[in-house]
Design a protein around this motif. Structure first.
Motif, PDB file in Angstrom:
ATOM      1  N   SER A   1       0.826  -1.208   0.000  1.00 18.18           N
ATOM      2  CA  SER A   1       0.000   0.000   0.000  1.00 18.18           C
ATOM      3  C   SER A   1       0.860   1.257   0.000  1.00 18.18           C
ATOM      4  CB  SER A   1      -0.914   0.009   1.233  1.00 18.18           C
ATOM      5  OG  SER A   1      -1.604   1.228   1.332  1.00 18.18           O
ATOM      6  N   ASN A   2       0.420   2.242  -0.778  1.00 19.68           N
ATOM      7  CA  ASN A   2       1.066   3.556  -0.789  1.00 19.68           C
ATOM      8  C   ASN A   2       0.146   4.622  -0.203  1.00 19.68           C
ATOM      9  OD1 ASN A   2       3.519   2.771  -2.096  1.00 19.68           O
ATOM     10  ND2 ASN A   2       2.350   2.537  -3.992  1.00 19.68           N
ATOM     11  N   ALA A   3      -0.836   4.166   0.593  1.00 18.91           N
ATOM     12  CA  ALA A   3      -1.823   5.093   1.153  1.00 18.91           C
ATOM     13  C   ALA A   3      -1.187   6.068   2.132  1.00 18.91           C
ATOM     14  CB  ALA A   3      -2.935   4.303   1.851  1.00 18.91           C
ATOM     15  N   VAL A   4      -0.124   5.622   2.798  1.00 17.15           N
ATOM     16  CA  VAL A   4       0.601   6.502   3.715  1.00 17.15           C
ATOM     17  C   VAL A   4       2.088   6.415   3.417  1.00 17.15           C
ATOM     18  CG1 VAL A   4      -1.095   6.315   5.570  1.00 17.15           C
ATOM     19  CG2 VAL A   4       0.768   4.683   5.453  1.00 17.15           C
ATOM     20  N   GLN A   5       2.810   7.437   3.849  1.00 18.20           N
ATOM     21  CA  GLN A   5       4.247   7.489   3.617  1.00 18.20           C
ATOM     22  C   GLN A   5       4.976   6.715   4.713  1.00 18.20           C
ATOM     23  OE1 GLN A   5       4.979   9.147   0.848  1.00 18.20           O
ATOM     24  NE2 GLN A   5       7.156   8.658   0.850  1.00 18.20           N
ATOM     25  N   ILE A   6       5.630   5.638   4.339  1.00 18.39           N
ATOM     26  CA  ILE A   6       6.408   4.832   5.287  1.00 18.39           C
ATOM     27  C   ILE A   6       7.859   4.851   4.842  1.00 18.39           C
ATOM     28  CG2 ILE A   6       6.749   2.530   6.280  1.00 18.39           C
ATOM     29  CD1 ILE A   6       3.791   1.995   5.820  1.00 18.39           C
ATOM     30  N   SER A   7       8.762   5.142   5.767  1.00 16.23           N
ATOM     31  CA  SER A   7      10.176   5.277   5.415  1.00 16.23           C
ATOM     32  C   SER A   7      10.742   3.960   4.887  1.00 16.23           C
ATOM     33  CB  SER A   7      10.983   5.730   6.638  1.00 16.23           C
ATOM     34  OG  SER A   7      11.064   4.689   7.591  1.00 16.23           O
ATOM     35  N   GLU A   8      11.778   4.071   4.056  1.00 16.50           N
ATOM     36  CA  GLU A   8      12.435   2.890   3.511  1.00 16.50           C
ATOM     37  C   GLU A   8      13.056   2.059   4.629  1.00 16.50           C
ATOM     38  OE1 GLU A   8      12.430   1.557   0.473  1.00 16.50           O
ATOM     39  OE2 GLU A   8      10.959   3.129   0.042  1.00 16.50           O
ATOM     40  N   GLU A   9      13.550   2.732   5.656  1.00 15.82           N
ATOM     41  CA  GLU A   9      14.147   2.021   6.790  1.00 15.82           C
ATOM     42  C   GLU A   9      13.120   1.112   7.468  1.00 15.82           C
ATOM     43  OE1 GLU A   9      16.365   2.940  11.074  1.00 15.82           O
ATOM     44  OE2 GLU A   9      15.625   4.591   9.820  1.00 15.82           O
ATOM     45  N   THR A  10      11.895   1.656   7.670  1.00 16.63           N
ATOM     46  CA  THR A  10      10.833   0.860   8.294  1.00 16.63           C
ATOM     47  C   THR A  10      10.405  -0.279   7.389  1.00 16.63           C
ATOM     48  OG1 THR A  10      10.028   2.774   9.540  1.00 16.63           O
ATOM     49  CG2 THR A  10       8.497   0.950   9.247  1.00 16.63           C
ATOM     50  N   ARG A  11      10.260   0.007   6.099  1.00 17.11           N
ATOM     51  CA  ARG A  11       9.895  -1.053   5.150  1.00 17.11           C
ATOM     52  C   ARG A  11      10.925  -2.179   5.175  1.00 17.11           C
ATOM     53  NH1 ARG A  11       5.812   0.146   1.559  1.00 17.11           N
ATOM     54  NH2 ARG A  11       5.117   2.318   1.571  1.00 17.11           N
ATOM     55  N   ASP A  12      12.204  -1.809   5.203  1.00 14.21           N
ATOM     56  CA  ASP A  12      13.269  -2.815   5.224  1.00 14.21           C
ATOM     57  C   ASP A  12      13.202  -3.662   6.490  1.00 14.21           C
ATOM     58  OD1 ASP A  12      14.197  -1.947   2.790  1.00 14.21           O
ATOM     59  OD2 ASP A  12      15.824  -0.731   3.616  1.00 14.21           O
ATOM     60  N   LYS A  13      12.892  -3.009   7.635  1.00 17.73           N
ATOM     61  CA  LYS A  13      12.753  -3.751   8.895  1.00 17.73           C
ATOM     62  C   LYS A  13      11.644  -4.789   8.804  1.00 17.73           C
ATOM     63  CE  LYS A  13      12.485  -1.543  12.744  1.00 17.73           C
ATOM     64  NZ  LYS A  13      12.089  -0.496  13.738  1.00 17.73           N
ATOM     65  N   VAL A  14      10.520  -4.396   8.197  1.00  6.50           N
ATOM     66  CA  VAL A  14       9.379  -5.305   8.066  1.00  6.50           C
ATOM     67  C   VAL A  14       9.721  -6.465   7.137  1.00  6.50           C
ATOM     68  CG1 VAL A  14       7.016  -5.536   7.216  1.00  6.50           C
ATOM     69  CG2 VAL A  14       7.658  -3.534   8.589  1.00  6.50           C
ATOM     70  N   TYR A  15      10.318  -6.153   5.980  1.00 10.33           N
ATOM     71  CA  TYR A  15      10.679  -7.210   5.028  1.00 10.33           C
ATOM     72  C   TYR A  15      11.694  -8.177   5.636  1.00 10.33           C
ATOM     73  CZ  TYR A  15       8.323  -4.681   1.242  1.00 10.33           C
ATOM     74  OH  TYR A  15       7.393  -4.070   0.439  1.00 10.33           O
ATOM     75  N   LEU A  16      12.680  -7.636   6.370  1.00 11.21           N
ATOM     76  CA  LEU A  16      13.698  -8.480   6.988  1.00 11.21           C
ATOM     77  C   LEU A  16      13.083  -9.400   8.036  1.00 11.21           C
ATOM     78  CD1 LEU A  16      16.677  -9.225   7.352  1.00 11.21           C
ATOM     79  CD2 LEU A  16      16.880  -7.350   9.000  1.00 11.21           C
ATOM     80  N   ALA A  17      12.199  -8.837   8.888  1.00 18.17           N
ATOM     81  CA  ALA A  17      11.535  -9.647   9.911  1.00 18.17           C
ATOM     82  C   ALA A  17      10.673 -10.731   9.279  1.00 18.17           C
ATOM     83  CB  ALA A  17      10.682  -8.750  10.813  1.00 18.17           C
ATOM     84  N   ALA A  18       9.963 -10.382   8.207  1.00 20.03           N
ATOM     85  CA  ALA A  18       9.114 -11.352   7.513  1.00 20.03           C
ATOM     86  C   ALA A  18       9.957 -12.490   6.941  1.00 20.03           C
ATOM     87  CB  ALA A  18       8.332 -10.661   6.404  1.00 20.03           C
ATOM     88  N   ALA A  19      11.099 -12.134   6.349  1.00 19.84           N
ATOM     89  CA  ALA A  19      11.979 -13.149   5.750  1.00 19.84           C
ATOM     90  C   ALA A  19      12.572 -14.059   6.820  1.00 19.84           C
ATOM     91  CB  ALA A  19      13.093 -12.467   4.958  1.00 19.84           C
ATOM     92  N   GLU A  20      13.004 -13.465   7.933  1.00 23.06           N
ATOM     93  CA  GLU A  20      13.621 -14.251   9.008  1.00 23.06           C
ATOM     94  C   GLU A  20      12.626 -15.207   9.659  1.00 23.06           C
ATOM     95  OE1 GLU A  20      15.272 -11.333  11.603  1.00 23.06           O
ATOM     96  OE2 GLU A  20      17.161 -11.171  10.470  1.00 23.06           O
ATOM     97  N   LEU A  21      11.367 -14.798   9.736  1.00 20.49           N
ATOM     98  CA  LEU A  21      10.333 -15.643  10.344  1.00 20.49           C
ATOM     99  C   LEU A  21       9.731 -16.650   9.361  1.00 20.49           C
ATOM    100  CD1 LEU A  21       8.483 -12.970  12.518  1.00 20.49           C
ATOM    101  CD2 LEU A  21      10.010 -14.769  13.322  1.00 20.49           C
ATOM    102  N   GLY A  22      10.068 -16.501   8.077  1.00 20.63           N
ATOM    103  CA  GLY A  22       9.542 -17.425   7.072  1.00 20.63           C
ATOM    104  C   GLY A  22       8.111 -17.160   6.690  1.00 20.63           C
ATOM    105  N   TYR A  23       7.737 -15.875   6.636  1.00 22.20           N
ATOM    106  CA  TYR A  23       6.354 -15.501   6.315  1.00 22.20           C
ATOM    107  C   TYR A  23       6.036 -15.789   4.850  1.00 22.20           C
ATOM    108  CZ  TYR A  23       2.340 -12.457   5.325  1.00 22.20           C
ATOM    109  OH  TYR A  23       1.132 -11.960   4.914  1.00 22.20           O
ATOM    110  N   LYS A  24       4.872 -16.384   4.633  1.00 25.26           N
ATOM    111  CA  LYS A  24       4.399 -16.649   3.269  1.00 25.26           C
ATOM    112  C   LYS A  24       2.973 -16.148   3.148  1.00 25.26           C
ATOM    113  CE  LYS A  24       7.284 -20.733   2.500  1.00 25.26           C
ATOM    114  NZ  LYS A  24       7.285 -22.180   2.198  1.00 25.26           N
ATOM    115  N   LYS A  25       2.771 -15.170   2.313  1.00 27.13           N
ATOM    116  CA  LYS A  25       1.433 -14.601   2.114  1.00 27.13           C
ATOM    117  C   LYS A  25       0.580 -15.550   1.293  1.00 27.13           C
ATOM    118  CE  LYS A  25      -0.936 -10.532   0.322  1.00 27.13           C
ATOM    119  NZ  LYS A  25      -0.782  -9.231  -0.317  1.00 27.13           N
TER     120      LYS A  25
END
Length: 338
Positions: free
Chosen positions: A28-52
């Protein structure tokens, strides 16, 4: 079988809100989220093995859970449970349709008609923002039902409740162990189940530690900041002033702080303050507020999981679950080690 990774798991790992995780992972681009925060979320998702799940959009119209709320009030930490149900529903391929009844019989009848006339509904979570016991469920249905933050006069309906007696005990025991002897409480409305349970825990902790509960140390507020402020002033005017005050909500603790500071007393030094709910506002206070966490997020997730089990016709090991609370100790009770 490994537990499915949820957005709540990712939020905890990345130290962000579930809303932020949802926005990032859904692109979503509905709100402005920093690249640093996005990277934190993607990294946590990858480390936990998240599958949408790729099947959500295909199944969303055929698998609906009705979330029926009897009430929602301002500054209510119960919103954490609602947010978690929405998130956990998405994670488990359900569309959660939310209804607000307001304890209005006309609305309850309309909600029942909507659910019964729509074959896509497969389950119901009936939630009360105020902890309640032995309610009469007004919405009649043959669908699987789970009660959140309330119990029914029909004990066969699965229920999820907070262990408020345990929370009240834990908070009071902490103050006693820190050396405080004259511990007062700012209560919520005394007719409410949450108030009664927390008060029972408070009194039991005193008795177990050879301290006598004093009625003059128990003042009733109405969960508001103003009332808590006024009742704290009464406590501070007693001949034997309390050396610690346990407020039954963080919001009321704000009023308590104001009254204490007007008396030129230092919180955590001259007098300790304990809250309840562990809301973010407690971290904004100076000094930071010690508080008991209401486990609403965990309760919301459990409600979704249990209704999912019932939908799949899986047995539940127990009908009633009481979720214990964690105590978060901060400067408001530990600045002055007594």
């Amino acid at each position: 079988m490994a537990k499915k990774v949820t957005m709540m798991d990712i939020a905890r790992e990345a130290n962000v809100s579930q809303t932020t995780v949802s926005l990032v992972l859904n692109g979503s681009n509905a709100v402005q989220i920093s690249e640093e925060t996005r990277d934190k979320v993607y990294l946590a998702a990858a480390e936990l093995g998240y599958k949408k799940s790729e099947t959500v959009l295909k199944r969303i119209e055929s698998k609906k859970i009705a979330l029926v709320l009897d009430s929602v009030s301002d500054n209510d930490p119960f919103i954490d449970a609602i947010n978690t149900i929405w998130s956990a529903g998405w994670e488990n391929d359900y569309f959660v349709s939310t209804f607000y009844s307001g304890n209005n019989p006309v609305l309850e009848k309309q909600i029942q008609t909507e659910i019964s006339c729509n074959n896509s509904y497969v389950g119901i979570i009936y939630a009360s923002s105020k902890t309640r016991k032995d309610i009469e469920l007004k919405i009649k249905t043959n669908l699987p039902v789970v009660l959140l933050n309330c119990t029914s006069i029909d004990s066969s309906i699965p229920s999820i409740m907070p262990a408020d007696l345990h929370g009240g005990y834990k908070a009071t025991e902490h103050l006693i162990k820190k050396g405080y002897k004259n511990i007062a409480v700012v209560l919520g409305e005394t007719w409410m189940e949450a108030t009664q349970q927390r008060l029972m825990g408070y009194e039991q902790a005193l008795i177990d530690n050879q301290l006598i509960p004093k009625k003059e140390y128990q003042v009733e507020a109405d969960w508001s900041l103003k009332s808590a402020y006024q009742q704290t002033k009464k406590l501070l005017g007693l001949a034997s002033r309390p050396d610690a005050i346990f407020c039954f909500s963080d919001y009321m603790a704000m009023g308590c702080y104001q009254a204490i500071k007007e008396h030129d007393l230092k919180i955590g030094e001259d007098i300790a303050v304990m809250g309840y709910d562990n809301t973010p506002l407690g971290l904004e206070l100076e000094p930071k507020l010690s508080s008991v966490e209401l486990p609403y997020s965990k309760m919301g997730e459990e409600a979704l999981m249990r209704v999912d089990l019932l939908i799949q016709q899986q047995p539940l090991l127990q009908n009633l679950i009481n979720f214990s609370s964690e105590l978060y100790v901060r400067e408001s009770t530990t600045v002055n080690e007594r």
